[in-house]
Design a protein around this motif. Structure first.
Motif, mmCIF file in Angstrom:
data_model
loop_
_atom_site.group_PDB
_atom_site.id
_atom_site.type_symbol
_atom_site.label_atom_id
_atom_site.label_comp_id
_atom_site.label_asym_id
_atom_site.label_seq_id
_atom_site.Cartn_x
_atom_site.Cartn_y
_atom_site.Cartn_z
ATOM 1 N N LEU A 190 -17.940 19.944 9.514
ATOM 2 C CA LEU A 190 -18.182 20.554 8.211
ATOM 3 C C LEU A 190 -18.398 22.057 8.338
ATOM 4 C CD1 LEU A 190 -20.584 17.954 6.530
ATOM 5 C CD2 LEU A 190 -18.284 18.540 5.759
ATOM 6 N N ALA A 191 -19.190 22.448 9.330
ATOM 7 C CA ALA A 191 -19.464 23.878 9.542
ATOM 8 C C ALA A 191 -18.185 24.623 9.893
ATOM 9 C CB ALA A 191 -20.504 24.051 10.652
ATOM 10 N N ALA A 192 -17.355 24.042 10.751
ATOM 11 C CA ALA A 192 -16.094 24.688 11.120
ATOM 12 C C ALA A 192 -15.183 24.831 9.909
ATOM 13 C CB ALA A 192 -15.400 23.880 12.220
ATOM 14 N N GLY A 193 -15.142 23.793 9.076
ATOM 15 C CA GLY A 193 -14.338 23.857 7.864
ATOM 16 C C GLY A 193 -14.835 24.917 6.900
ATOM 17 N N ARG A 230 -7.666 16.175 0.294
ATOM 18 C CA ARG A 230 -8.965 16.722 -0.136
ATOM 19 C C ARG A 230 -10.109 16.118 0.672
ATOM 20 N NH1 ARG A 230 -9.321 19.561 -4.759
ATOM 21 N NH2 ARG A 230 -11.465 18.847 -5.078
ATOM 22 N N ALA A 231 -9.982 14.810 0.952
ATOM 23 C CA ALA A 231 -11.035 14.147 1.732
ATOM 24 C C ALA A 231 -11.104 14.730 3.146
ATOM 25 C CB ALA A 231 -10.782 12.643 1.780
ATOM 26 N N LEU A 232 -9.948 14.911 3.777
ATOM 27 C CA LEU A 232 -9.917 15.484 5.127
ATOM 28 C C LEU A 232 -10.347 16.946 5.120
ATOM 29 C CD1 LEU A 232 -6.661 13.926 6.624
ATOM 30 C CD2 LEU A 232 -9.038 13.332 7.128
ATOM 31 N N HIS A 233 -10.021 17.663 4.031
ATOM 32 C CA HIS A 233 -10.460 19.056 3.926
ATOM 33 C C HIS A 233 -11.986 19.122 3.908
ATOM 34 C CE1 HIS A 233 -10.308 23.293 2.822
ATOM 35 N NE2 HIS A 233 -11.222 23.023 1.899
ATOM 36 N N THR A 234 -12.601 18.176 3.185
ATOM 37 C CA THR A 234 -14.058 18.141 3.104
ATOM 38 C C THR A 234 -14.676 17.748 4.435
ATOM 39 O OG1 THR A 234 -14.014 17.592 0.753
ATOM 40 C CG2 THR A 234 -16.016 17.035 1.958
ATOM 41 N N GLY A 237 -12.216 20.020 7.445
ATOM 42 C CA GLY A 237 -11.688 21.355 7.168
ATOM 43 C C GLY A 237 -10.176 21.440 7.171
ATOM 44 N N TYR A 238 -9.484 20.323 6.942
ATOM 45 C CA TYR A 238 -8.015 20.332 6.955
ATOM 46 C C TYR A 238 -7.456 21.215 5.837
ATOM 47 C CZ TYR A 238 -3.255 18.774 6.006
ATOM 48 O OH TYR A 238 -1.902 18.744 5.767
ATOM 49 N N THR A 239 -6.412 21.968 6.149
ATOM 50 C CA THR A 239 -5.641 22.698 5.154
ATOM 51 C C THR A 239 -4.178 22.638 5.559
ATOM 52 O OG1 THR A 239 -5.310 24.820 4.037
ATOM 53 C CG2 THR A 239 -6.004 24.906 6.333
ATOM 54 N N ASP A 240 -3.292 22.546 4.566
ATOM 55 C CA ASP A 240 -1.883 22.353 4.904
ATOM 56 C C ASP A 240 -1.172 23.648 5.290
ATOM 57 O OD1 ASP A 240 -1.617 23.571 2.451
ATOM 58 O OD2 ASP A 240 -0.926 21.783 1.409
ATOM 59 N N GLN A 241 -1.796 24.812 5.016
ATOM 60 C CA GLN A 241 -1.187 26.090 5.390
ATOM 61 C C GLN A 241 -2.245 27.032 5.985
ATOM 62 O OE1 GLN A 241 0.841 27.713 1.972
ATOM 63 N NE2 GLN A 241 2.584 26.341 2.201
ATOM 64 N N PRO A 242 -2.760 26.717 7.168
ATOM 65 C CA PRO A 242 -3.794 27.575 7.757
ATOM 66 C C PRO A 242 -3.195 28.849 8.343
ATOM 67 C CG PRO A 242 -3.217 25.853 9.280
ATOM 68 C CD PRO A 242 -2.423 25.581 8.037
#
Length: 277
Positions: A190-193, A230-234, A237-242
């Motif tokens: 969570l902190a990394a995200g 959205r669940a993985l982002h939470t 910290g997943y994002t499809d275009q980092p």
């Protein structure tokens, strides 16, 4: 919602362990429930005061630009989450021992119930203040509406309290080492995200322009706007275009967290099982 639930559950569970240890040790002391309950109430009220000041601080600095303000809030939350993991790795077991000693001193008559109430109140205030700051960070990330964060926080509160009560009365036994190891990893992710999200805000405000190239585009496979995305982002910290900077910051936070836990933690000491009444 998931981030709020995980954070509040962890904090409520830690506060519940502290209260449970004190209740177990002092179960023969008359009027202990009144004093310990008063300590819990005082801690909750003090945490509410912290929340009120946090709201005032938010309004005070909101004019600095929404992206910069959100990045600042997220950065503070990342620091606190990381420090929380490191601190618990080092002091978890000795904290439990100190609480048992304090409770035993009350039983023996060498310490007053007021002193024990203060110990409990400070513990609840600490955990409650961390919840306030962490939830501000979740809201600043802008991934969930306020009602969703509130619902997740309420769910975490109920779940944490229920698990603590059931553990205390002996209906279930939770391996503390496994539980704390799991939530520690989740909080580190969570902190990394949050750190990657803060980087994104700084990039949007043109305060951070280095390494701003997109590393990959996985939107065709899993979009940020999808439920799973959205669940993985939470959670991680997943994002499809980092961007390259987001990726570097994400990995750096994970590395720093676990290196600090390795250096300053005490892996030989585990959080002890709570006594059962």
């Amino acid at each position: 919602m998931l981030a709020a639930l995980i954070i509040v559950f962890r904090e409520v569970f830690e506060a519940g362990l502290i209260i449970g240890i004190v209740l177990a040790v002092t179960r023969t002391v008359p009027h202990r429930n009144r004093w310990i309950g008063g300590g819990v109430l005082a801690g909750v009220l003090a945490a509410c005061v912290v929340a009120a000041f946090a709201g005032a601080l938010s309004n005070l600095f909101a004019g600095m630009g929404q992206e910069l303000f959100n990045a600042a809030i997220l950065t503070v939350a990342v620091v606190m989450l990381t420090w929380h993991n490191v601190w618990m790795a080092r002091h978890g077991s000795e904290l439990a021992g100190e609480l048992r000693s304090a409770g035993q001193a009350v039983v023996e008559g060498s310490k007053s119930l007021l002193a024990l109430a203060v110990v409990v109140g400070v513990a609840v205030l600490r955990e409650g203040s961390e919840v306030v700051l962490f939830l501000y960070g979740v809201l600043a990330a802008g991934d969930d509406p306020a009602w969703s964060v509130a619902l997740g926080g309420f769910g975490g509160l109920l779940l944490g309290a229920l698990v603590c009560v059931l553990t205390y009365v002996g209906l279930i036994r939770i391996p503390m080492r496994a539980l704390f190891a799991t939530t520690t990893v989740l909080i580190a992710l969570l902190a990394a995200g949050m750190a990657a999200q803060a980087t994104h805000f700084l990039e949007q405000a043109n305060w951070l322009t280095a390494m701003d190239t997109i590393v990959w585009d996985s939107g065709w496979l899993l979009s940020d706007s999808s439920f799973l995305g959205r669940a993985l982002h939470t959670l991680i910290g997943y994002t499809d275009q980092p961007t390259a900077m987001q990726l570097v910051v994400y990995l750096a936070i994970l590395l720093v967290t676990f290196v600090l836990m390795r250096i300053y933690g005490s892996p030989a000491k585990a959080m002890p099982e709570p006594a059962h009444g």
